[in-house]
Design an enzyme around this catalytic site. Structure first.
Site, PDB file in Angstrom:
ATOM      1  N   HIS A  65       7.246  -4.663   2.970  1.00 52.61           N
ATOM      2  CA  HIS A  65       7.704  -3.281   2.918  1.00 52.61           C
ATOM      3  C   HIS A  65       9.225  -3.273   2.774  1.00 52.61           C
ATOM      4  O   HIS A  65       9.921  -4.101   3.338  1.00 52.61           O
ATOM      5  CB  HIS A  65       7.304  -2.554   4.197  1.00 52.61           C
ATOM      6  CG  HIS A  65       7.538  -1.078   4.156  1.00 52.61           C
ATOM      7  ND1 HIS A  65       6.678  -0.211   3.528  1.00 52.61           N
ATOM      8  CD2 HIS A  65       8.552  -0.318   4.652  1.00 52.61           C
ATOM      9  CE1 HIS A  65       7.140   1.023   3.641  1.00 52.61           C
ATOM     10  NE2 HIS A  65       8.276   0.985   4.315  1.00 52.61           N
ATOM     11  N   ASP A  71       2.880  -6.158   2.857  1.00 54.99           N
ATOM     12  CA  ASP A  71       3.330  -5.003   3.636  1.00 54.99           C
ATOM     13  C   ASP A  71       2.256  -4.660   4.662  1.00 54.99           C
ATOM     14  O   ASP A  71       1.227  -4.081   4.319  1.00 54.99           O
ATOM     15  CB  ASP A  71       3.570  -3.816   2.694  1.00 54.99           C
ATOM     16  CG  ASP A  71       4.112  -2.585   3.391  1.00 54.99           C
ATOM     17  OD1 ASP A  71       4.071  -2.533   4.634  1.00 54.99           O
ATOM     18  OD2 ASP A  71       4.586  -1.670   2.686  1.00 54.99           O
ATOM     19  N   CYS A  89       9.744   4.322   0.787  1.00 53.20           N
ATOM     20  CA  CYS A  89       9.219   4.364   2.157  1.00 53.20           C
ATOM     21  C   CYS A  89       8.570   5.729   2.386  1.00 53.20           C
ATOM     22  O   CYS A  89       7.683   6.117   1.636  1.00 53.20           O
ATOM     23  CB  CYS A  89      10.349   4.051   3.134  1.00 53.20           C
ATOM     24  SG  CYS A  89       9.937   4.031   4.883  1.00 53.20           S
TER      25      CYS A  89
END
Length: 264
Positions: free
Chosen positions: A232, A200, A143
């Site tokens: 994601h 994502d 992330c």
């Protein structure tokens, strides 16, 4: 590794903990918190008695140095690495205690990239001080930590390998965070494998393709693997975004990438 229900140690804003969450014990490991010269904490793990080990730095998600990241550190230690994750956000607030993601984003926005790079330099020096081998060092991140991994590869070209997981490639350019991976693509000298999800919405495929083009134009030793239907956070086994098949495949690719470049 075992699977179980919700446990303590996860960020409050991460929501309900999935039944798929992976727990890796510290049995057979030396694991714990260290304090870096800057005063920032770092979670580390290594096989008990291990010396001259390859190093994997781990860059945390926006949720902080919570249990998922610590578990990843232990997973890597079980594979024979000296793994360490410096907490590069805590001096600006505690993401684990933040009530929601917006509050966490406010913390993240205050963390200057040059300072973050210095924390990872300190973490690598800490590993070296414990007789690990800095010449066989890699970084991985998830992330926001995926963004950090790209930037650290540009910052420290002598690294052996880098594997960013779904790190944002572009965003607001601020005094604290003036450059993004898309801006440093031409500077990447470290063998780098990006792992991204094709579903994502926070990282559009056209931006991933633009990143790949810039890397290719620069002759960077880099590649990006896109999992078409993965969202994601597809490696985050504690969240609903987890995709077991893609996560296991990507983890295997990461380890193979490390080995291919002498980290392992």
């Amino acid at each position: 590794m075992t699977q179980g229900s919700r446990e303590e140690g996860f960020a409050a804003a991460a929501g309900a903990i999935s039944a798929h969450v992976v727990h890796t014990s510290a049995e057979g490991l030396e694991a714990g918190l260290a304090t870096l010269p800057s005063g920032s904490p770092a979670y580390y793990a290594l096989p008990e008695g291990g010396r001259d080990l390859p190093v994997v730095l781990v860059a945390q998600e926006i949720f902080g140095l919570h249990e998922h990241i610590r578990d990843i550190v232990r997973r890597l230690a079980k594979l024979g690495y000296f793994s360490v994750a410096p907490d590069y956000l805590i001096r600006y607030g505690d993401p684990m205690a933040a009530p929601d993601v917006d509050a966490i984003r406010a913390i993240v926005a205050r963390a200057p990239d040059p300072e973050t790079m210095a924390f990872f330099d300190e973490a690598l020096a800490f590993a070296e001080s414990r007789d690990a081998d800095p010449k066989r060092a890699a970084i991985t991140g998830f992330c926001w930590g995926g963004r950090i991994a790209w930037l650290y590869a540009a910052h420290r070209p002598e690294l052996a390998a880098c594997v960013p997981w779904y790190g944002r490639l572009d965003g607001p350019h601020t005094p604290e965070q003036p450059r993004w991976p898309i801006d440093v693509a031409g500077e990447i000298k470290v063998p780098t494998l990006g792992l991204y999800g094709g579903a994502d919405p926070s990282i559009p495929l056209d931006l991933v393709q633009q990143m790949m083009q810039r890397l290719a134009e620069a002759g960077a030793p880099a590649d990006i693997m896109v999992y078409d239907d993965a969202p994601h956070g597809f490696f985050a086994d504690y969240r609903a975004s987890y995709r077991e098949q893609e996560a296991k495949d990507a983890w295997g690719r990461m380890l193979a990438w490390f080995r291919a470049y002498g980290v392992g």
